[in-house]
Design a protein around this motif. Structure first.
Motif, PDB file in Angstrom:
ATOM      1  N   GLY A 166      41.295 -45.971  36.825  1.00  0.00           N
ATOM      2  CA  GLY A 166      41.622 -44.759  36.063  1.00  0.00           C
ATOM      3  C   GLY A 166      40.688 -43.613  36.410  1.00  0.00           C
ATOM      4  O   GLY A 166      41.123 -42.456  36.498  1.00  0.00           O
ATOM      5  N   LEU A 167      39.410 -43.923  36.639  1.00  0.00           N
ATOM      6  CA  LEU A 167      38.453 -42.875  36.999  1.00  0.00           C
ATOM      7  C   LEU A 167      38.607 -42.466  38.462  1.00  0.00           C
ATOM      8  O   LEU A 167      38.274 -41.349  38.839  1.00  0.00           O
ATOM      9  N   LEU A 168      39.147 -43.378  39.269  1.00  0.00           N
ATOM     10  CA  LEU A 168      39.371 -43.034  40.682  1.00  0.00           C
ATOM     11  C   LEU A 168      40.630 -42.181  40.857  1.00  0.00           C
ATOM     12  O   LEU A 168      40.627 -41.195  41.583  1.00  0.00           O
ATOM     13  N   LEU A 169      41.703 -42.592  40.184  1.00  0.00           N
ATOM     14  CA  LEU A 169      43.008 -41.946  40.426  1.00  0.00           C
ATOM     15  C   LEU A 169      43.501 -41.122  39.241  1.00  0.00           C
ATOM     16  O   LEU A 169      44.564 -40.506  39.322  1.00  0.00           O
ATOM     17  N   GLY A 170      42.747 -41.142  38.143  1.00  0.00           N
ATOM     18  CA  GLY A 170      43.223 -40.433  36.944  1.00  0.00           C
ATOM     19  C   GLY A 170      44.132 -41.328  36.115  1.00  0.00           C
ATOM     20  O   GLY A 170      44.612 -42.372  36.577  1.00  0.00           O
ATOM     21  N   THR A 171      44.344 -40.933  34.874  1.00  0.00           N
ATOM     22  CA  THR A 171      45.200 -41.734  33.980  1.00  0.00           C
ATOM     23  C   THR A 171      46.361 -40.908  33.440  1.00  0.00           C
ATOM     24  O   THR A 171      46.919 -41.208  32.396  1.00  0.00           O
TER      25      THR A 171
END
Lengths: 395, 395
Positions: free
Chosen positions: A43-48
């Motif tokens: 989630g922190l890499l690609l967003g949520t």
């Protein structure tokens, strides 16, 4: 932001990228991907945002339920993102995190797909039968349902089960801690998207439904199993615990590992026929108290994962996101390729050496770890996460 | 507000009060209780504040998870509320609502607890064995895990399963729709609160864990089952569908139905011993296309529900809220008490009359309904909801 090093010969490089669920210092569990010895919060890499909200979930199930096209898309997005700068807060050292059961398990089925294993167990459990294989064995992948609630993540302690057993010398059954506690080294297959009741999944479509693969230890109490298993199959001899590795290797990462299964003679019924090679060239290793005791080769398995899924659903039985089905013990033709101690020690009659001691079945305090590798891209290899468990005394 | 009539001799009076999940005109499913032919929304009857928020859930699981003391408390509150004025919007006619699967099923185990059934099937499946019962049968309640996803609510159409079979005259297995589709009339027990892995539930504590009882039809494809079941037990012969009644009769409503199980000889191991009578005097009826063909008596069952739960967990296997375990076919000593058609028609060799036709196994379009009653308070009787299904052609 930081840039991650590209490590040549890593078992967990950009060609692997297994998924898991982690927490750190008691935080809420979230979806992660592994690169080398880094755990990266997805989630922190690609967003949520939007469809990516599934990365904030405590299991892989919501992501898996999005289906095969999304699995392809997200894998490409991860590879792209990991080649650039990675947010520092997305990054953890493997040693710093707690890894959780990565999937919420729906139904669980265990198969019996190794001809060598089925033959060995037939000889051990039914010595009077001239043919160690049952008449149905080469016509269908024999399997049975197991206990979903008993599937635990690697590292969970395994309490020695109590139960009934009746040896040849016992006049009546006795009760107590199992004295023949064993392992079964297997692969587990995670269903990402299932089928509705009344429909089925064709063998050639299995690729679209299987999200990934884990190592699977089907702990088995042979004394309990031998007494209980007729006529309805194993129950308490197996239902106390099964351990899976924390990292789900995507089937998309195993394309180089595809091999043909051994010749299937007699020819199987049409619903079990495959157009493409669907065996998997995965080499396992079983480590008992630190010493490698056997190296089961998955490539020797008679029935393929695609055939197991086609068989499971051919009667219209529904499967769901989070279903797990396991291969059954992986045993090769050689003695040092047998994936269960009952086979390796021939029913306990031929002990093996473990750290200089003669050993047959598991003692309290013993630790068993499964590891595995498979061919990756460009001649490299990819790894599976460790699948480990230590035996705790009976309660 | 309205006052509900007290109906004497109702099978669904204040002594019963089974729980279910309903919707009306596509509304969100919610928890309900049944009184006579009324369906009463529990959230609208008792409110949804605090612990009562569970009544707004789409399954009984959150309520069940609150535990035995709450089950007692809520049952008393319902009886109190139904004796007074009931909000009009809480009240629906049974015919006006859709009933849903009342529980989200976690793990499912099917037992084999009738001595008459096990003996009959032993004679039919293994005619060469001198003893129709396996040596373990009187020492432990034999059971196997089944497919949770295949449990459906009464009224769901049952698609005839396809599969492999191999009759004595077949040179090799053939594939096609089952030609020996059967029923098994059973009771299903719903686990309200379970046990943690490594612990177990004593037989005398089972009462605290079992929330309620449903009628259970374990549809069985005998031709598929006979070919597949060695050595790991039934799989596709059962996994296509099992039907449960929509109303969960609370175990608290069945106190007058408690009877002793038949004498257990040889004596069972201590973990299976019961201090109180734990059989259930439930009379079932199997209706085939409108005609009652058999009346299985649950009171004749050898193994009790408490023993089944104690056995399931004695090895440390965890159970969870929503686990279902079923008794296995209920068969009494008489022919017209046999709960499966394979027994009733002795393997198809002794057809029964159904509406003037000679019948053995199920044909497309056939409908089978299970009903049951049990002793209630003050000499009355309480009823179970209908458990019905119609056979749809193979796809």
């Amino acid at each position: 932001m930081t840039t991650l090093p590209i490590i040549e010969d890593s078992l967990f490089g950009l060609d692997n990228l297994p998924y898991g669920v982690y927490s750190v210092d008691g935080s809420a569990p979230r979806v992660a991907v592994r690169l080398h010895d880094h755990v990266i919060d997805l989630g922190l890499l690609l967003g949520t945002e939007g469809d990516n909200d599934v990365f904030a979930a405590p299991t892989l199930n919501p992501f898996m339920a999005q289906g095969h096209a999304r699995w392809v898309e997200v894998r490409a997005a991860i590879r792209e993102a990991l080649r650039g700068e990675v947010p520092q807060d997305a990054l953890h050292r493997l040693d710093d995190v707690t890894l959780h059961l990565p999937v919420e398990v729906s139904d669980y089925v265990d198969f019996y797909a190794s001809e060598h294993h089925a033959s060995n167990l037939g000889r051990l459990f039914r010595p009077d039968n001239p043919d160690p294989l049952m008449p149905n064995w080469k016509h269908l992948p024999v399997g049975y349902h197991g206990r979903s609630a008993s599937i635990v993540v690697s590292g969970t302690g395994i309490v020695r089960p109590q139960g009934q057993r009746k040896g040849p010398a016992d006049e009546k059954p006795v009760f107590g801690p199992s004295t023949r506690l064993d392992i079964e080294a297997e692969l587990g297959f995670i269903v990402g998207t299932g089928n509705a009741m009344g429909s089925s999944i064709a063998a050639e479509d299995a690729e679209q439904h299987i999200f990934g693969v884990v190592l699977f230890n089907d702990w088995s109490a042979r004394d309990i199993q031998a007494w209980e298993y007729v006529p309805l199959g194993p129950n308490l001899g197996k239902s106390f615990a099964s351990t899976i590795s924390p990292w789900v290797v995507p089937l998309l990462a195993l394309q180089e590992a595809k091999v043909s299964v051994p010749d299937q003679e007699p020819e199987v019924l049409p619903y079990l026929q495959m157009r493409q090679p669907w065996g998997l060239d995965v080499d396992l290793e079983v480590v008992w108290n630190g010493e490698t005791v056997t190296r089961p080769p998955y490539a020797a398995m008679y029935w393929s994962p695609a055939q197991m899924l086609a068989h499971t659903t051919v009667n219209g039985a529904p499967t769901r996101t989070g279903d797990v089905y396991a291969s059954g013990t992986i045993s090769g033709p050689e003695k040092n390729q047998r994936g269960a101690f009952i086979e390796l020690t021939w029913g306990g009659k031929e002990p093996v050496q473990v750290n200089g001691e003669e050993r047959t079945f598991l003692e309290d305090g013993d630790q068993v770890t499964l590891t595995a590798t498979a061919p990756g891209a460009n001649g490299g290899r990819i790894g599976f996460g460790e699948c480990t468990g230590r035996i705790l005394p009976a309660r």
